[in-house]
Write a protein that holds these residues in place. Sequence first.
Motif, PDB file in Angstrom:
ATOM      1  N   VAL A  33     -30.851  89.324  51.339  1.00  0.00           N
ATOM      2  CA  VAL A  33     -29.960  88.696  52.903  1.00  0.00           C
ATOM      3  C   VAL A  33     -30.509  88.422  53.992  1.00  0.00           C
ATOM      4  CG1 VAL A  33     -28.960  91.032  53.074  1.00  0.00           C
ATOM      5  CG2 VAL A  33     -26.981  89.187  53.321  1.00  0.00           C
ATOM      6  N   GLY A  34     -31.776  88.893  54.269  1.00  0.00           N
ATOM      7  CA  GLY A  34     -31.685  89.149  55.629  1.00  0.00           C
ATOM      8  C   GLY A  34     -31.223  90.129  56.536  1.00  0.00           C
ATOM      9  N   ARG A  35     -31.736  90.037  57.959  1.00  0.00           N
ATOM     10  CA  ARG A  35     -31.269  90.470  59.383  1.00  0.00           C
ATOM     11  C   ARG A  35     -29.285  90.293  59.250  1.00  0.00           C
ATOM     12  NH1 ARG A  35     -32.311  90.012  65.486  1.00  0.00           N
ATOM     13  NH2 ARG A  35     -33.798  91.417  64.514  1.00  0.00           N
ATOM     14  N   LEU A  36     -28.659  91.339  58.644  1.00  0.00           N
ATOM     15  CA  LEU A  36     -26.709  91.651  58.793  1.00  0.00           C
ATOM     16  C   LEU A  36     -26.408  92.346  60.490  1.00  0.00           C
ATOM     17  CD1 LEU A  36     -25.998  92.806  55.487  1.00  0.00           C
ATOM     18  CD2 LEU A  36     -26.223  90.617  56.087  1.00  0.00           C
ATOM     19  N   PHE A  37     -25.364  91.832  60.901  1.00  0.00           N
ATOM     20  CA  PHE A  37     -25.937  92.090  62.421  1.00  0.00           C
ATOM     21  C   PHE A  37     -24.164  92.844  62.291  1.00  0.00           C
ATOM     22  CE2 PHE A  37     -23.919  91.102  66.859  1.00  0.00           C
ATOM     23  CZ  PHE A  37     -24.862  91.983  67.246  1.00  0.00           C
ATOM     24  N   PHE A  38     -23.839  94.211  62.637  1.00  0.00           N
ATOM     25  CA  PHE A  38     -22.511  94.104  62.634  1.00  0.00           C
ATOM     26  C   PHE A  38     -21.743  94.984  64.419  1.00  0.00           C
ATOM     27  CE2 PHE A  38     -23.364  95.189  58.504  1.00  0.00           C
ATOM     28  CZ  PHE A  38     -22.578  94.306  57.622  1.00  0.00           C
ATOM     29  N   GLN A  39     -20.424  94.398  64.752  1.00  0.00           N
ATOM     30  CA  GLN A  39     -20.424  94.026  66.025  1.00  0.00           C
ATOM     31  C   GLN A  39     -19.123  94.551  66.385  1.00  0.00           C
ATOM     32  OE1 GLN A  39     -21.936  91.868  69.650  1.00  0.00           O
ATOM     33  NE2 GLN A  39     -20.567  92.235  70.405  1.00  0.00           N
ATOM     34  N   VAL A  55     -17.900 106.362  61.106  1.00  0.00           N
ATOM     35  CA  VAL A  55     -18.893 105.447  61.379  1.00  0.00           C
ATOM     36  C   VAL A  55     -18.385 104.130  61.885  1.00  0.00           C
ATOM     37  CG1 VAL A  55     -21.450 104.099  61.209  1.00  0.00           C
ATOM     38  CG2 VAL A  55     -20.309 106.236  59.777  1.00  0.00           C
ATOM     39  N   ALA A  56     -18.669 104.133  63.549  1.00  0.00           N
ATOM     40  CA  ALA A  56     -18.549 102.073  64.153  1.00  0.00           C
ATOM     41  C   ALA A  56     -16.790 101.694  64.415  1.00  0.00           C
ATOM     42  CB  ALA A  56     -19.514 101.618  64.247  1.00  0.00           C
ATOM     43  N   GLY A  57     -16.160 103.132  64.150  1.00  0.00           N
ATOM     44  CA  GLY A  57     -14.774 102.701  64.029  1.00  0.00           C
ATOM     45  C   GLY A  57     -14.533 101.508  63.292  1.00  0.00           C
ATOM     46  N   GLY A  58     -14.200 100.134  63.856  1.00  0.00           N
ATOM     47  CA  GLY A  58     -13.457  99.758  63.467  1.00  0.00           C
ATOM     48  C   GLY A  58     -14.497  98.528  62.906  1.00  0.00           C
ATOM     49  N   ILE A  59     -15.669  98.877  62.619  1.00  0.00           N
ATOM     50  CA  ILE A  59     -16.342  97.918  62.059  1.00  0.00           C
ATOM     51  C   ILE A  59     -16.749  98.172  60.973  1.00  0.00           C
ATOM     52  CG2 ILE A  59     -18.310  97.066  61.893  1.00  0.00           C
ATOM     53  CD1 ILE A  59     -18.702  98.228  65.101  1.00  0.00           C
ATOM     54  N   PRO A  60     -16.290  97.288  59.606  1.00  0.00           N
ATOM     55  CA  PRO A  60     -16.390  97.532  58.671  1.00  0.00           C
ATOM     56  C   PRO A  60     -17.835  97.542  58.026  1.00  0.00           C
ATOM     57  CG  PRO A  60     -16.455  95.250  58.431  1.00  0.00           C
ATOM     58  CD  PRO A  60     -16.336  95.394  60.753  1.00  0.00           C
ATOM     59  N   VAL A  61     -18.684  98.543  58.775  1.00  0.00           N
ATOM     60  CA  VAL A  61     -20.069  98.653  58.012  1.00  0.00           C
ATOM     61  C   VAL A  61     -20.461  99.355  56.670  1.00  0.00           C
ATOM     62  CG1 VAL A  61     -20.221 100.721  59.703  1.00  0.00           C
ATOM     63  CG2 VAL A  61     -22.131  99.169  59.088  1.00  0.00           C
ATOM     64  N   ILE A  62     -19.040 100.704  57.048  1.00  0.00           N
ATOM     65  CA  ILE A  62     -19.637 101.706  55.481  1.00  0.00           C
ATOM     66  C   ILE A  62     -19.470 100.282  54.541  1.00  0.00           C
ATOM     67  CG2 ILE A  62     -18.670 103.585  54.304  1.00  0.00           C
ATOM     68  CD1 ILE A  62     -19.645 104.345  57.163  1.00  0.00           C
ATOM     69  N   LYS A  63     -18.231  99.565  54.232  1.00  0.00           N
ATOM     70  CA  LYS A  63     -17.730  98.954  53.521  1.00  0.00           C
ATOM     71  C   LYS A  63     -19.502  97.931  52.738  1.00  0.00           C
ATOM     72  CE  LYS A  63     -13.876  98.076  52.097  1.00  0.00           C
ATOM     73  NZ  LYS A  63     -13.560  98.650  50.623  1.00  0.00           N
ATOM     74  N   GLY A  64     -19.908  97.096  54.387  1.00  0.00           N
ATOM     75  CA  GLY A  64     -20.455  96.376  54.359  1.00  0.00           C
ATOM     76  C   GLY A  64     -22.002  96.830  53.643  1.00  0.00           C
ATOM     77  N   LEU A  65     -22.446  97.689  53.797  1.00  0.00           N
ATOM     78  CA  LEU A  65     -23.148  98.472  53.489  1.00  0.00           C
ATOM     79  C   LEU A  65     -23.628  98.594  52.274  1.00  0.00           C
ATOM     80  CD1 LEU A  65     -25.003 100.602  56.200  1.00  0.00           C
ATOM     81  CD2 LEU A  65     -25.982  98.671  55.131  1.00  0.00           C
ATOM     82  N   ARG A  66     -22.305  99.408  51.837  1.00  0.00           N
ATOM     83  CA  ARG A  66     -21.551 100.008  50.255  1.00  0.00           C
ATOM     84  C   ARG A  66     -21.513  98.920  49.346  1.00  0.00           C
ATOM     85  NH1 ARG A  66     -17.616 104.599  50.364  1.00  0.00           N
ATOM     86  NH2 ARG A  66     -16.688 103.406  50.986  1.00  0.00           N
ATOM     87  N   GLU A  67     -20.898  98.217  49.519  1.00  0.00           N
ATOM     88  CA  GLU A  67     -20.497  97.348  49.044  1.00  0.00           C
ATOM     89  C   GLU A  67     -20.990  95.733  48.577  1.00  0.00           C
ATOM     90  OE1 GLU A  67     -16.236  97.069  48.764  1.00  0.00           O
ATOM     91  OE2 GLU A  67     -16.321  98.992  48.861  1.00  0.00           O
ATOM     92  N   GLY A  68     -21.404  95.187  49.914  1.00  0.00           N
ATOM     93  CA  GLY A  68     -21.269  93.543  50.739  1.00  0.00           C
ATOM     94  C   GLY A  68     -22.803  93.269  50.734  1.00  0.00           C
ATOM     95  N   ALA A  69     -23.729  94.498  50.511  1.00  0.00           N
ATOM     96  CA  ALA A  69     -25.156  94.744  50.593  1.00  0.00           C
ATOM     97  C   ALA A  69     -25.846  95.249  49.455  1.00  0.00           C
ATOM     98  CB  ALA A  69     -25.905  94.894  51.906  1.00  0.00           C
ATOM     99  N   ALA A  70     -25.159  95.716  48.276  1.00  0.00           N
ATOM    100  CA  ALA A  70     -25.037  96.900  47.307  1.00  0.00           C
ATOM    101  C   ALA A  70     -26.584  96.031  46.631  1.00  0.00           C
ATOM    102  CB  ALA A  70     -23.810  97.013  46.083  1.00  0.00           C
TER     103      ALA A  70
END
Length: 430
Positions: free
Chosen positions: A293-299, A134-149
């Motif tokens: 955390v509010g809005r998280l924006f990954f690009q 999902v989204a190539g090099g953007i660490p969005v999976i880790k961001g949702l699974r861990e950072g925003a857990a």
Amino acid sequence: MSGPLRVALAGLGTVGAGVVKLIEVNRTLVERRAARPIQVVAVSARDRNRDRGIDMSAFEWVDDPVTLAARDDIDVVVELIGGSDGPALALARATLESGKALVTANKAMLAHHGIELARMAEAQGAALKYEAAVAGGIPVIKGLREGAAANEIGVVYGILNGTCNYILTTMEKEGRAFNEVLEEAQRLGFAEADPSFDIDGVDAAHKLSILASLAFGTRLDFEGVAIDGIREVEAADIAYAETLGFKVRLVGIAQADANGLFQRVHACLAPVAHPLAHVDGSLNAVVAEGNFVGRLFFQGSGAGEGPTASAVVADLIDIGRGEFGPAFAMPVDSLTALPPAAAGDRVGRVYLRFTVADRPGVLAELTAAMRDAGVSIESLIQRGNTENGGVYLVMVTHEVPERAVTDALARLHGSENILGRPMLMHILDF
């Protein structure tokens, strides 16, 4: 430092070759971060003689990728074959059944079989990692699974397909027609020879279903995604949107609440003040709204050799360190099965573009249908002759339940004053 993490690569296209290159170029850094060497042991690809820009002679080649799962000299299999079924799925199942870790960039396979594969990984205590899906090099999976857990995610949405974003933003900047820009994208390698999965929204829908499961703790439901691509977007729509203060983007939106799980991929109008309106070219972007955390924006770059290989190797580093948990952030049995939410209950503004006959009474007919369906019009534009002799009539509604817009269009169906199918795009209001 532990012994090497022994890796097999199945699929040596652009991304597979990129993984080999990245490990070689950044070997010292990768090994320090993994706390052990990462060693490619064996590879499998259809064409052994293809020039991949890197020496592959050091690796053992196998013809049947599924045999990699049974080898005692391999700890993790990287599946880069692609496709929701076939050899990719057979390899994934065999790898997890053997207790080996699996890294994949295959969003189609995960969208269709992710729950099965996650359950197999849990049963064997094996890692199932898919940052590159999902989204190539953007660490969005880790961001949702861990950072925003620690957060309850209210909504997740974004631009999930670089091909569509390239086409739409090129149309926007140069005023060119869809088909012309698509052909250019194919020549430049941004679009496949058969671009259907991209421009019809299927690729984005695969990714959205994965994001929804991670964000909300729900079971994957690709079949529940309402999908509409960008084939019908015209240069006129881009121009009208700009006049009205919007940019046209293909956006995937997922939301879970008491009404169920809402998932939709569609062309929509993003207000110029919204971050997604400024995501240009082949870039991807994901937005998640957390209650603390509010809005998280990954690009970032959503595809390509470097970004996707970067995500694959990041997963290998995690596995090397022994860092992994449930594939979808919680055990499969904890994931909630939600019914699809009815789109008709959603309230928002809508952009409507009609091609109509240039004669008296047409505007009155359209506005009467809107009135009778309970749709209030916020703004209206009528201008320009079209190729079939009609004129464009564009409306933006006030906030209204979607069922009311559907009712208005049903009232207009079959009218001799309307030439062709109306174009409907929702206005992004998050």
